[in-house]
Design a protein around this motif. Structure first.
Motif, mmCIF file in Angstrom:
data_model
loop_
_atom_site.group_PDB
_atom_site.id
_atom_site.type_symbol
_atom_site.label_atom_id
_atom_site.label_comp_id
_atom_site.label_asym_id
_atom_site.label_seq_id
_atom_site.Cartn_x
_atom_site.Cartn_y
_atom_site.Cartn_z
ATOM 1 N N ARG A 137 0.816 -1.219 0.000
ATOM 2 C CA ARG A 137 0.000 0.000 0.000
ATOM 3 C C ARG A 137 0.849 1.269 0.000
ATOM 4 O O ARG A 137 0.550 2.226 -0.711
ATOM 5 N N LEU A 138 1.913 1.267 0.788
ATOM 6 C CA LEU A 138 2.745 2.469 0.891
ATOM 7 C C LEU A 138 3.512 2.734 -0.396
ATOM 8 O O LEU A 138 3.612 3.876 -0.848
ATOM 9 N N LEU A 278 -5.971 4.942 -6.482
ATOM 10 C CA LEU A 278 -6.288 4.914 -5.050
ATOM 11 C C LEU A 278 -6.932 3.578 -4.666
ATOM 12 O O LEU A 278 -6.661 3.034 -3.587
ATOM 13 N N ALA A 279 -7.774 3.046 -5.555
ATOM 14 C CA ALA A 279 -8.371 1.736 -5.294
ATOM 15 C C ALA A 279 -7.297 0.653 -5.249
ATOM 16 O O ALA A 279 -7.351 -0.261 -4.418
ATOM 17 N N PHE A 280 -6.297 0.765 -6.138
ATOM 18 C CA PHE A 280 -5.203 -0.200 -6.127
ATOM 19 C C PHE A 280 -4.443 -0.145 -4.803
ATOM 20 O O PHE A 280 -4.025 -1.189 -4.267
ATOM 21 N N VAL A 281 -4.261 1.059 -4.277
ATOM 22 C CA VAL A 281 -3.555 1.207 -3.002
ATOM 23 C C VAL A 281 -4.234 0.383 -1.918
ATOM 24 O O VAL A 281 -3.578 -0.287 -1.105
ATOM 25 N N ARG A 282 -5.550 0.406 -1.878
ATOM 26 C CA ARG A 282 -6.286 -0.333 -0.855
ATOM 27 C C ARG A 282 -6.103 -1.846 -1.002
ATOM 28 O O ARG A 282 -6.207 -2.589 -0.021
ATOM 29 N N LEU A 283 -5.827 -2.290 -2.235
ATOM 30 C CA LEU A 283 -5.731 -3.726 -2.495
ATOM 31 C C LEU A 283 -4.291 -4.215 -2.578
ATOM 32 O O LEU A 283 -4.054 -5.415 -2.762
ATOM 33 N N ALA A 284 -3.328 -3.303 -2.447
ATOM 34 C CA ALA A 284 -1.941 -3.639 -2.764
ATOM 35 C C ALA A 284 -1.326 -4.680 -1.848
ATOM 36 O O ALA A 284 -0.338 -5.324 -2.227
ATOM 37 N N ASP A 285 -1.850 -4.870 -0.646
ATOM 38 C CA ASP A 285 -1.317 -5.869 0.277
ATOM 39 C C ASP A 285 -2.238 -7.073 0.410
ATOM 40 O O ASP A 285 -2.130 -7.837 1.373
ATOM 41 N N THR A 286 -3.133 -7.256 -0.559
ATOM 42 C CA THR A 286 -4.061 -8.385 -0.536
ATOM 43 C C THR A 286 -3.855 -9.244 -1.782
ATOM 44 O O THR A 286 -3.234 -8.805 -2.761
ATOM 45 N N ALA A 331 -2.532 -2.737 -13.887
ATOM 46 C CA ALA A 331 -1.607 -3.513 -14.727
ATOM 47 C C ALA A 331 -0.582 -2.580 -15.355
ATOM 48 O O ALA A 331 -0.393 -2.564 -16.569
ATOM 49 N N GLY A 332 0.093 -1.803 -14.510
ATOM 50 C CA GLY A 332 1.025 -0.822 -15.042
ATOM 51 C C GLY A 332 2.164 -0.517 -14.090
ATOM 52 O O GLY A 332 2.653 -1.408 -13.387
ATOM 53 N N GLU A 333 2.571 0.740 -14.042
ATOM 54 C CA GLU A 333 3.749 1.123 -13.270
ATOM 55 C C GLU A 333 3.590 0.852 -11.773
ATOM 56 O O GLU A 333 4.566 0.566 -11.080
ATOM 57 N N THR A 334 2.362 0.945 -11.274
ATOM 58 C CA THR A 334 2.147 0.668 -9.854
ATOM 59 C C THR A 334 2.539 -0.761 -9.519
ATOM 60 O O THR A 334 3.165 -1.024 -8.483
ATOM 61 N N ASN A 335 2.177 -1.693 -10.388
ATOM 62 C CA ASN A 335 2.574 -3.090 -10.181
ATOM 63 C C ASN A 335 4.093 -3.219 -10.194
ATOM 64 O O ASN A 335 4.671 -3.933 -9.365
ATOM 65 N N TYR A 336 4.736 -2.549 -11.133
ATOM 66 C CA TYR A 336 6.201 -2.592 -11.219
ATOM 67 C C TYR A 336 6.847 -2.122 -9.925
ATOM 68 O O TYR A 336 7.797 -2.740 -9.426
ATOM 69 N N LYS A 337 6.343 -1.052 -9.350
ATOM 70 C CA LYS A 337 6.920 -0.527 -8.116
ATOM 71 C C LYS A 337 6.766 -1.517 -6.968
ATOM 72 O O LYS A 337 7.711 -1.772 -6.211
#
Length: 429
Positions: A137-138, A278-286, A331-337
């Motif tokens: 998430r962070l 922002l929705a991805f942030v909420r799901l990033a640790d699940t 399915a983009g840069e957020t996933n890469y990070k």
């Protein structure tokens, strides 16, 4: 459930301050793009100088990523983390006050190098500060800052479009102010851990701890995730960067949209990307983070197929923008990070991610040089090429999810950790 555990405010503050690297990176690229015609007229720039400034922005970010990530691992991430943002502020001030094109070019060099150096360093800092159950998430939150950097620059460019050089100076001036405020806040950010004394003098033998020796980058543990995340980022980014730099140009020259309509289309769809990030942030640790990748990557490929089949016609491009904006946050840069922080060895994370950033941005710079000519020759060839790149990115993403993520340690803690003071959490049982 770990992904739903509340994150302390101090950690969100650290993530926001690290995310400013993404905000300033995006803001610099977009502001130069928005202001380029104004610079050309005000400074009586030749076509080669205008092209050089555009190319140098991306090139300097690539070089800065390569150098900054390595320096952070060698001399301490906190030191580089604090000072590269200050150097960016100096570069942005030079750009804002530049009386001629040579001074402008000097400011772009300074700001571009500093922005590049801050990208891998800031991600490593927030990743090291975070407990394992909050890391996704962070780190993902930094991408929200990247989207905001684009949105603010485009919005200011739209609002100030009739103010000439005054507006151009305001657009880059806000980057300088944001960087100085961030530098002041980063300097006061309390970090604790084994690197707490990074600022203390070191002897020659202590300067590069064994955990960050350059030879550690060339091990299988580092090379495999570095290669996989690079392949994903460079192939996905070729499409994203092309539309980021030339989306308006394509709508005007290929889709026959007016300049105002083309700008309006880009501006209108940005809020969708911000909200879904922002929705991805909420799901990033699940588990949903990687489950949704399969669906989003498929929709993203479909978006580019539609654009390719319609050869850039306006109706097809409108469908493309809708599908692309609802899919790329998942399915983009957020996933890469996130994947980079999960799979790369912590002790060389700054160096390895700096390499993937640098090589990818270098490829983007070369591709951008040829994009206008390829669009003029055949929009279909360009669009189908990007579609192929997006398909390759999806395959790389599947490999990362199925092979590399399951191998990542559940609680990756070692010497490279930099914990935010007062936020230590008990390990999960």
């Amino acid at each position: 459930m770990a992904g739903n555990r509340p994150i302390p405010k101090q950690l969100w503050k650290a993530a926001a301050l690290s995310g400013m690297a993404s905000y300033l990176d995006a803001g610099l690229i977009v502001s130069i793009s928005v202001n380029l015609a104004i610079y050309r007229d005000s400074y009586d720039m030749g076509v080669w100088m205008a092209g050089a400034i555009s190319a140098i922005v991306t090139g300097c970010i690539a070089v800065g990523s390569l150098i900054g990530g390595r320096l952070a691992d060698l001399f301490g991430r906190r030191r580089v983390y604090n000072w590269d943002i200050f150097c960016f502020a100096l570069g942005a001030i030079v750009i804002t006050l530049a009386p001629d094109d040579i001074t402008l070019l000097a400011g772009v060099l300074i700001a571009g190098l500093a922005a590049g150096a801050d990208l891998p360093t800031s991600l490593a800092v927030v990743s090291d500060a975070a407990p394992s159950w909050a890391r996704g998430r962070l780190v993902a939150f930094t991408q929200v800052m990247w989207m905001l950097g684009i949105a603010v620059a485009i919005f200011l460019g739209f609002v100030l479009s009739t103010t000439g050089m005054t507006g151009a100076r305001l657009i880059t001036g806000q980057l300088a102010v944001a960087a100085l405020v961030t530098w002041a806040m980063r300097s006061r950010l309390k970090l604790s851990g084994e690197y707490e004394d990074d600022d203390a003098p070191r002897t020659e033998g202590e300067r590069a701890p064994s955990g960050v020796a350059l030879r550690n980058v060339w091990t299988r543990a580092a090379l495999l995730p570095m290669a996989a995340t690079f392949v994903f980022y460079v192939t996905w980014g070729l499409g994203a960067n092309t539309f980021g730099q030339f989306g308006t140009y394509l709508l005007v020259t290929v889709s026959d949209a007016s300049q105002s309509l083309a700008t309006g289309i880009n501006l209108a769809f940005i809020p969708i990307g911000v909200l879904l990030t922002l929705a991805f942030v909420r799901l990033a640790d699940t588990p949903w983070r990687d489950r949704l990748f399969y669906l989003a990557a498929s929709v993203q490929i479909l978006a580019f197929v539609i654009a390719s089949l319609t050869a850039g016609a306006l109706v097809g491009m409108l469908v493309f923008f809708v599908l692309y904006q609802i899919s790329h946050p998942f399915a983009g840069e957020t996933n890469y990070k996130v994947w980079s922080q999960l799979t790369l060895p912590p002790d060389t994370r700054g160096t390895t991610q700096g390499l993937t950033y640098a090589l990818s941005r270098a490829v983007y710079a070369v591709a951008a040089f040829f994009t206008p000519a390829l669009l003029d020759y055949s929009p279909s060839v360009l669009l189908w090429t990007i579609t192929a790149c997006m398909t390759a990115a999806a395959c790389a993403g599947v490999f990362i999810i199925r092979v590399l993520v399951p191998r990542s340690p559940a609680v990756p803690r070692d010497r490279a950790d930099l914990r935010v003071a007062g936020t230590e959490q008990p390990q999960q049982t």
